[in-house]
Design a protein around this motif. Structure first.
Motif, PDB file in Angstrom:
ATOM      1  N   ALA A 176       5.595  17.988   4.622  1.00 20.50           N
ATOM      2  CA  ALA A 176       6.975  18.200   3.900  1.00 20.50           C
ATOM      3  C   ALA A 176       6.689  18.819   2.702  1.00 20.50           C
ATOM      4  O   ALA A 176       7.707  19.441   2.078  1.00 20.50           O
ATOM      5  CB  ALA A 176       7.763  16.987   4.012  1.00 20.50           C
ATOM      6  N   GLY A 177       5.437  18.985   1.981  1.00 17.37           N
ATOM      7  CA  GLY A 177       5.366  19.638   0.922  1.00 17.37           C
ATOM      8  C   GLY A 177       5.213  18.960  -0.290  1.00 17.37           C
ATOM      9  O   GLY A 177       5.055  19.458  -1.487  1.00 17.37           O
ATOM     10  N   ARG A 178       5.078  17.660  -0.238  1.00 22.25           N
ATOM     11  CA  ARG A 178       4.937  16.619  -1.358  1.00 22.25           C
ATOM     12  C   ARG A 178       3.394  16.559  -1.725  1.00 22.25           C
ATOM     13  O   ARG A 178       2.707  16.527  -0.845  1.00 22.25           O
ATOM     14  CB  ARG A 178       5.587  15.411  -1.118  1.00 22.25           C
ATOM     15  N   ALA A 179       2.936  16.784  -2.913  1.00 19.43           N
ATOM     16  CA  ALA A 179       1.419  16.974  -3.223  1.00 19.43           C
ATOM     17  C   ALA A 179       1.115  15.335  -3.428  1.00 19.43           C
ATOM     18  O   ALA A 179       1.714  14.601  -4.265  1.00 19.43           O
ATOM     19  CB  ALA A 179       1.486  17.542  -4.487  1.00 19.43           C
ATOM     20  N   LEU A 180       0.189  14.796  -2.609  1.00 20.38           N
ATOM     21  CA  LEU A 180      -0.259  13.613  -2.774  1.00 20.38           C
ATOM     22  C   LEU A 180      -0.933  13.336  -3.936  1.00 20.38           C
ATOM     23  O   LEU A 180      -2.052  14.155  -4.545  1.00 20.38           O
ATOM     24  CB  LEU A 180      -1.035  13.128  -1.528  1.00 20.38           C
ATOM     25  N   ASP A 181      -0.876  12.139  -4.697  1.00 26.29           N
ATOM     26  CA  ASP A 181      -1.722  11.798  -5.648  1.00 26.29           C
ATOM     27  C   ASP A 181      -3.174  11.221  -5.099  1.00 26.29           C
ATOM     28  O   ASP A 181      -3.502  11.328  -3.933  1.00 26.29           O
ATOM     29  CB  ASP A 181      -1.213  10.903  -6.779  1.00 26.29           C
ATOM     30  N   ARG A 182      -4.200  11.037  -6.388  1.00 26.59           N
ATOM     31  CA  ARG A 182      -5.509  10.799  -6.103  1.00 26.59           C
ATOM     32  C   ARG A 182      -5.423   9.439  -5.044  1.00 26.59           C
ATOM     33  O   ARG A 182      -6.593   9.494  -4.314  1.00 26.59           O
ATOM     34  CB  ARG A 182      -6.413  10.926  -7.164  1.00 26.59           C
ATOM     35  N   PHE A 183      -4.766   8.606  -5.307  1.00 27.95           N
ATOM     36  CA  PHE A 183      -4.684   7.282  -4.500  1.00 27.95           C
ATOM     37  C   PHE A 183      -4.353   7.497  -3.309  1.00 27.95           C
ATOM     38  O   PHE A 183      -4.990   6.969  -2.134  1.00 27.95           O
ATOM     39  CB  PHE A 183      -4.010   6.137  -5.169  1.00 27.95           C
ATOM     40  N   GLU A 184      -3.298   8.415  -2.975  1.00 24.17           N
ATOM     41  CA  GLU A 184      -2.914   8.521  -1.670  1.00 24.17           C
ATOM     42  C   GLU A 184      -3.643   9.383  -0.671  1.00 24.17           C
ATOM     43  O   GLU A 184      -3.577   9.340   0.419  1.00 24.17           O
ATOM     44  CB  GLU A 184      -1.277   9.690  -1.635  1.00 24.17           C
ATOM     45  N   ARG A 185      -4.610  10.283  -1.643  1.00 27.14           N
ATOM     46  CA  ARG A 185      -5.559  11.081  -0.814  1.00 27.14           C
ATOM     47  C   ARG A 185      -6.744  10.031  -0.323  1.00 27.14           C
ATOM     48  O   ARG A 185      -7.661  10.777   0.127  1.00 27.14           O
ATOM     49  CB  ARG A 185      -5.890  12.124  -1.601  1.00 27.14           C
ATOM     50  N   GLU A 186      -7.055   8.982  -0.596  1.00 28.52           N
ATOM     51  CA  GLU A 186      -8.109   7.893  -0.231  1.00 28.52           C
ATOM     52  C   GLU A 186      -8.267   7.827   1.171  1.00 28.52           C
ATOM     53  O   GLU A 186      -7.277   8.240   1.886  1.00 28.52           O
ATOM     54  CB  GLU A 186      -7.901   6.602  -0.938  1.00 28.52           C
ATOM     55  N   GLN A 187      -9.259   7.722   1.581  1.00 34.57           N
ATOM     56  CA  GLN A 187      -9.916   7.421   2.964  1.00 34.57           C
ATOM     57  C   GLN A 187      -9.149   6.193   3.760  1.00 34.57           C
ATOM     58  O   GLN A 187      -8.714   5.235   3.051  1.00 34.57           O
ATOM     59  CB  GLN A 187     -11.102   7.347   3.309  1.00 34.57           C
ATOM     60  N   ALA A 188      -9.065   6.013   5.118  1.00 33.07           N
ATOM     61  CA  ALA A 188      -8.413   4.912   5.537  1.00 33.07           C
ATOM     62  C   ALA A 188      -8.912   3.408   5.333  1.00 33.07           C
ATOM     63  O   ALA A 188      -8.334   2.468   4.947  1.00 33.07           O
ATOM     64  CB  ALA A 188      -8.387   4.939   7.074  1.00 33.07           C
ATOM     65  N   ILE A 242       0.844  -1.324   0.205  1.00 29.72           N
ATOM     66  CA  ILE A 242      -0.031   0.083  -0.042  1.00 29.72           C
ATOM     67  C   ILE A 242       0.819   1.373  -0.026  1.00 29.72           C
ATOM     68  O   ILE A 242       2.159   1.171   0.290  1.00 29.72           O
ATOM     69  CB  ILE A 242      -1.004   0.124   1.253  1.00 29.72           C
ATOM     70  N   ASP A 243       0.270   2.314  -0.339  1.00 30.81           N
ATOM     71  CA  ASP A 243       1.127   3.702  -0.483  1.00 30.81           C
ATOM     72  C   ASP A 243       1.372   3.887   0.910  1.00 30.81           C
ATOM     73  O   ASP A 243       0.860   3.864   2.002  1.00 30.81           O
ATOM     74  CB  ASP A 243       0.061   4.822  -0.745  1.00 30.81           C
ATOM     75  N   GLY A 244       2.569   4.078   1.149  1.00 26.88           N
ATOM     76  CA  GLY A 244       3.268   4.420   2.481  1.00 26.88           C
ATOM     77  C   GLY A 244       3.996   3.187   3.101  1.00 26.88           C
ATOM     78  O   GLY A 244       4.444   3.454   4.320  1.00 26.88           O
ATOM     79  N   ALA A 245       4.000   2.253   2.347  1.00 22.12           N
ATOM     80  CA  ALA A 245       4.548   1.027   2.850  1.00 22.12           C
ATOM     81  C   ALA A 245       6.038   0.996   2.926  1.00 22.12           C
ATOM     82  O   ALA A 245       6.745   0.061   3.764  1.00 22.12           O
ATOM     83  CB  ALA A 245       3.973  -0.153   2.272  1.00 22.12           C
ATOM     84  N   GLY A 246       6.512   1.781   2.096  1.00 26.82           N
ATOM     85  CA  GLY A 246       7.917   2.142   2.294  1.00 26.82           C
ATOM     86  C   GLY A 246       8.623   1.146   0.886  1.00 26.82           C
ATOM     87  O   GLY A 246      10.111   1.231   0.800  1.00 26.82           O
ATOM     88  N   LYS A 247       8.083   0.611  -0.132  1.00 23.76           N
ATOM     89  CA  LYS A 247       8.759   0.018  -1.082  1.00 23.76           C
ATOM     90  C   LYS A 247       9.554   0.925  -1.765  1.00 23.76           C
ATOM     91  O   LYS A 247      10.591   0.300  -2.242  1.00 23.76           O
ATOM     92  CB  LYS A 247       7.840  -0.850  -1.860  1.00 23.76           C
ATOM     93  N   SER A 248       9.242   2.004  -2.179  1.00 19.69           N
ATOM     94  CA  SER A 248       9.972   3.051  -2.845  1.00 19.69           C
ATOM     95  C   SER A 248      11.291   3.291  -2.206  1.00 19.69           C
ATOM     96  O   SER A 248      12.145   3.592  -2.725  1.00 19.69           O
ATOM     97  CB  SER A 248       9.309   4.220  -3.209  1.00 19.69           C
TER      98      SER A 248
END
Length: 211
Positions: free
Chosen positions: A154-166, A16-22
């Motif tokens: 920190a100023g990074r614009a989140l994409d539309r997937f990253e802006r989804e609800q929990a 998932i987004d934020g899991a750290g793979k990148s």
């Protein structure tokens, strides 16, 4: 799984987004290179000029969930034709940040796209080719959300997937975990809520086994 002698190795990174793979992708590529492999590091959606243009649409433009799934596979077809298959034919290691498991998790689990349609598209686009190994970076939803919030602060614009609800992220996470449970030979689940050094130690052990 296909043997190394027949073609290169196809390794995918999921989570998932934020899991750290990148965070770990470049380190994994460097580790594989140090082991003597020719590595092609790429991503989805994207990986080709057309795929990157489709990525921009997918991450920013509103669209129906079915359209989203179709565009994911359109970008994937280009990616397979122009990057992934040629690299594997050369005997390279392809390290891909997301592949079709992401479509199952995000479009299927997160957005409720009919699973039969995803299966039909998968069979059409690459039914003869699956990853050899998938590294699933797993964290609880609340940790991924906190990481994304820090990125936004920190100023990074989140994409539309990253802006989804929990609730969306939890559906996606459960979709990934279900995929891993159904195919334990291919998946290696990495607890990426642990300290960086612990995660890297686990990844090093996996890479020594699979590549």
């Amino acid at each position: 799984m296909t043997t190394r002698d027949a073609r290169g190795r196809f390794i995918t990174l999921e989570g998932i987004d934020g899991a750290g793979k990148s965070t770990h992708a470049a380190w994994i590529a460097q580790t594989l290179t140090a082991r003597g492999h020719a590595v092609v590091a790429t991503r989805e959606p994207g990986g080709t000029p057309l795929g990157e243009r489709l990525r921009g649409l997918l991450l920013q433009e509103p669209m129906t969930h079915d359209t989203e799934a179709l565009l994911m596979f359109a970008a994937r077809r280009e990616h397979l034709e122009h990057v992934i298959r040629p690299a594997l034919a050369r005997g390279d290691v392809v390290l891909c940040d997301r592949f079709t498991d992401a479509t199952w998790a995000y479009q299927g689990g997160g957005h409720g796209v009919d699973r039969g349609r995803i299966a039909a598209l998968e069979d059409w686009i690459h039914g003869d080719l699956q990853p050899d190994v998938t590294l699933l970076f797993d964290v609880p939803t609340e940790i991924s959300r906190a990481r994304l919030a820090r990125s936004a602060q920190a100023g990074r614009a989140l994409d539309r997937f990253e802006r989804e609800q929990a609730a969306f992220f939890e559906r996606v996470r459960q979709g990934y975990l279900a995929r891993a449970a159904a195919d334990p030979r291919r998946f290696r689940t990495v607890d990426s809520s642990r300290p960086l050094t612990d995660v890297r130690e686990h990844l090093a052990a996996i890479l020594a086994e699979v590549a």
